[in-house]
Design a protein around this motif. Structure first.
Motif, short mmCIF file in Angstrom:
data_model
loop_
_atom_site.label_atom_id
_atom_site.label_comp_id
_atom_site.label_asym_id
_atom_site.label_seq_id
_atom_site.Cartn_x
_atom_site.Cartn_y
_atom_site.Cartn_z
N ASN A 64 0.84 -1.20 0.00
CA ASN A 64 0.00 0.00 0.00
C ASN A 64 0.87 1.25 0.00
O ASN A 64 1.95 1.26 0.58
N GLN A 66 0.81 5.86 -0.09
CA GLN A 66 0.09 7.10 0.15
C GLN A 66 1.01 8.25 -0.23
O GLN A 66 2.22 8.17 -0.04
N SER A 68 0.93 12.78 -0.11
CA SER A 68 0.18 13.99 0.23
C SER A 68 1.15 15.17 0.33
O SER A 68 2.36 15.00 0.29
N PHE A 87 -3.67 11.02 -1.43
CA PHE A 87 -4.05 9.89 -2.28
C PHE A 87 -3.47 8.63 -1.67
O PHE A 87 -2.36 8.64 -1.16
N PHE A 88 -4.21 7.54 -1.72
CA PHE A 88 -3.68 6.25 -1.27
C PHE A 88 -4.26 5.14 -2.12
O PHE A 88 -5.32 5.29 -2.73
N THR A 89 -3.51 4.03 -2.18
CA THR A 89 -3.89 2.94 -3.08
C THR A 89 -4.87 1.96 -2.47
O THR A 89 -5.50 1.22 -3.19
N ASN A 90 -4.98 1.94 -1.16
CA ASN A 90 -5.89 0.99 -0.51
C ASN A 90 -7.15 1.73 -0.07
O ASN A 90 -7.19 2.36 0.98
N THR A 91 -8.19 1.65 -0.88
CA THR A 91 -9.41 2.38 -0.58
C THR A 91 -10.21 1.74 0.55
O THR A 91 -11.09 2.36 1.11
N VAL A 92 -9.88 0.50 0.91
CA VAL A 92 -10.58 -0.18 2.01
C VAL A 92 -9.99 0.25 3.36
O VAL A 92 -10.71 0.69 4.25
N GLY A 94 -7.71 2.69 3.85
CA GLY A 94 -7.51 4.12 3.94
C GLY A 94 -6.05 4.51 4.07
O GLY A 94 -5.14 3.76 3.70
N ALA A 95 -5.82 5.69 4.62
CA ALA A 95 -4.48 6.26 4.70
C ALA A 95 -3.58 5.44 5.62
O ALA A 95 -4.03 4.87 6.62
#
Length: 131
Positions: A64, A66, A68, A87-92, A94-95
């Motif tokens: 994962n 992130q 910013s 922005f982060f790649t793991n939308t489940v 989160g940050a």
């Protein structure tokens, strides 16, 4: 560190040179706790404000990432930040980290509150010197 120099000629003919800022890149890893971890620690006399681009990765188990931006300013007794462009790649999940800052014992400190101890925080900081 790269000092940015400006050169001006005053009305009376004197040459005025001012160092106005520095750019620094760094990487911090090996966090031992989930929670607040020191990322950057700079004497308050070194700069008044800074712009960070921060990348956080947790590649060992989840791959994962992130990124910013953080703007920071201090008044010698307190530090003030705003984080944006997150922005982060793991939308489940989160940050991977949130950030905070303070002034303590003459230093401005940026902290990453990480969700994984395997996190790696990399940043580029451009700072602007005191008036």
């Amino acid at each position: 560190q790269n000092g940015i120099q400006t050169t001006n000629v005053s009305s009376n003919g004197y040459i005025i040179t001012n160092s106005i800022g520095y750019t620094v890149s760094n990487s911090v890893s090996g966090f031992t706790v989930i929670g607040d971890n020191l990322v950057d620690n700079v004497a308050i006399t070194s700069f008044r404000s800074a712009d960070y681009i921060i990348q956080v990765s947790e590649p060992t188990t989840t791959n994962n990432y992130q990124v910013s931006k953080i703007l920071m300013i201090h008044n010698n007794t307190g530090a003030y930040t705003t984080e944006y462009g997150i922005f982060f790649t793991n939308t489940v999940a989160g940050a991977l980290a949130t950030f905070s800052a303070n002034v303590n014992a003459g230093y401005v400190r940026l902290y990453a509150n990480v969700s994984q101890t395997a996190a790696v925080v990399k940043f580029t900081k451009t700072s602007i010197a005191h008036e």
